[in-house]
Write an enzyme that holds these catalytic residues in place. Structure first.
Site, mmCIF file in Angstrom:
data_model
loop_
_atom_site.group_PDB
_atom_site.id
_atom_site.type_symbol
_atom_site.label_atom_id
_atom_site.label_comp_id
_atom_site.label_asym_id
_atom_site.label_seq_id
_atom_site.Cartn_x
_atom_site.Cartn_y
_atom_site.Cartn_z
ATOM 1 N N SER A 8 0.830 -1.203 0.000
ATOM 2 C CA SER A 8 0.000 0.000 0.000
ATOM 3 C C SER A 8 0.862 1.250 0.000
ATOM 4 C CB SER A 8 -0.914 0.020 1.225
ATOM 5 O OG SER A 8 -1.598 1.258 1.296
ATOM 6 N N HIS A 32 -1.208 -1.079 -4.228
ATOM 7 C CA HIS A 32 -2.486 -0.686 -3.643
ATOM 8 C C HIS A 32 -2.500 0.825 -3.433
ATOM 9 C CE1 HIS A 32 -6.206 -1.619 -1.459
ATOM 10 N NE2 HIS A 32 -5.837 -0.706 -0.577
ATOM 11 N N ASP A 34 -4.696 3.894 -1.906
ATOM 12 C CA ASP A 34 -5.817 4.266 -1.035
ATOM 13 C C ASP A 34 -6.278 5.679 -1.352
ATOM 14 O OD1 ASP A 34 -6.221 1.984 0.790
ATOM 15 O OD2 ASP A 34 -4.146 2.366 1.344
ATOM 16 N N MET A 36 -8.847 8.526 -0.390
ATOM 17 C CA MET A 36 -9.727 8.962 0.695
ATOM 18 C C MET A 36 -10.137 10.405 0.463
ATOM 19 S SD MET A 36 -7.719 7.386 3.990
ATOM 20 C CE MET A 36 -6.781 5.854 3.881
ATOM 21 N N HIS A 65 -8.362 1.558 -4.162
ATOM 22 C CA HIS A 65 -9.361 1.351 -3.114
ATOM 23 C C HIS A 65 -9.989 2.701 -2.800
ATOM 24 C CE1 HIS A 65 -10.081 0.249 1.424
ATOM 25 N NE2 HIS A 65 -11.195 0.409 0.752
ATOM 26 N N MET A 67 -12.162 4.965 -0.872
ATOM 27 C CA MET A 67 -12.870 5.236 0.379
ATOM 28 C C MET A 67 -13.480 6.620 0.257
ATOM 29 S SD MET A 67 -10.132 3.551 3.036
ATOM 30 C CE MET A 67 -8.723 3.580 1.895
ATOM 31 N N MET A 136 -12.059 -5.178 5.045
ATOM 32 C CA MET A 136 -11.209 -4.408 5.941
ATOM 33 C C MET A 136 -10.981 -5.185 7.230
ATOM 34 S SD MET A 136 -10.494 -1.730 4.197
ATOM 35 C CE MET A 136 -9.567 -0.900 5.513
ATOM 36 N N ASP A 174 -7.229 -6.020 4.021
ATOM 37 C CA ASP A 174 -6.560 -4.728 4.084
ATOM 38 C C ASP A 174 -6.618 -4.214 5.519
ATOM 39 O OD1 ASP A 174 -5.587 -2.173 3.829
ATOM 40 O OD2 ASP A 174 -7.051 -1.520 2.348
#
Length: 217
Positions: A8, A32, A34, A36, A65, A67, A136, A174
């Protein structure tokens, strides 16, 4: 399926993301990413322009991913930017099946993400429409949290269901994945492993990837 190691970039130096990607190039399967938005989760990280820059800097599959709130507004853009897999949260999606179809039409794999406090059972019927189920094992929003082994019950439930239905779906975990937790996750049925601090917090990120892989191969 062959285990996937997905470092990540949340745990990497944001000023040197291309260098971080290169550091694990030979030893990671996916990168990966993330995303957000400071709304769905109380943190703000990488967005589409950074993913576009990463795509130009590495040929590694990007596992995005999301979020974020209202993923139907933004998710397809990540697919069009060249993401290999785009996972969005079931808690945020108005029509998960429609969005999965749109992601696949745009050239990406479709992933469904389930946060810590969300039960898995109501969404098992959606799995035929997805390529990845991201579970998660912490509360979504911040890296560096402690692995929650009780979340592996969701992994077991999902894997049993997928096997019973003959589904070819990745079960990805994750949160807190490291040398002392990855085997538990694999035994529960996970086959894709997101590791942030365990990789980019190590002196040698490539070696950290190799060590994680050896534990689940």
């Amino acid at each position: 399926m062959t285990p996937i190691i997905a470092p990540s970039l949340l745990a990497a130096d944001f000023a040197r993301l291309a260098e971080a990607a290169q550091a694990v190039h030979a030893d990671a399967d996916w990168l990966h990413v993330d995303v957000m938005d400071y709304h769905f989760v109380p943190n703000l990280t990488i967005g589409l322009p950074v993913v576009q820059s990463l795509r130009a800097a590495t040929d590694h599959p990007l596992d995005c991913h999301l979020m974020i709130e209202a993923p139907e507004r933004w998710a397809v853009g990540y697919a069009e930017a060249g993401a290999y897999n785009v996972s969005f949260h079931v808690e945020a999606a108005a029509d998960p099946i429609a969005l999965a179809k749109n992601l696949r039409a745009a050239g990406a794999k479709a992933g469904l993400a389930v946060d810590r406090d969300t039960p898995i059972e109501p969404y098992l019927e959606l799995l035929p429409h997805f390529d990845t189920l991201l579970i998660m094992t912490i509360k979504a929003g911040f890296g560096g949290q402690k692995f929650m082994p009780e979340m592996l019950d969701k992994v077991r439930t999902a894997r049993r269901h997928a096997d019973a239905e003959g589904l070819q779906i990745r079960v990805e975990v994750d949160g807190g994945i490291a040398a002392d937790t990855i085997e538990q996750a694999a035994e529960a049925g996970a086959d894709a492993f997101v590791a942030g601090t365990a990789v980019f917090g190590a002196v040698d990120p490539a070696d950290a990837c190799r060590r994680l892989r050896a534990l689940v191969s």
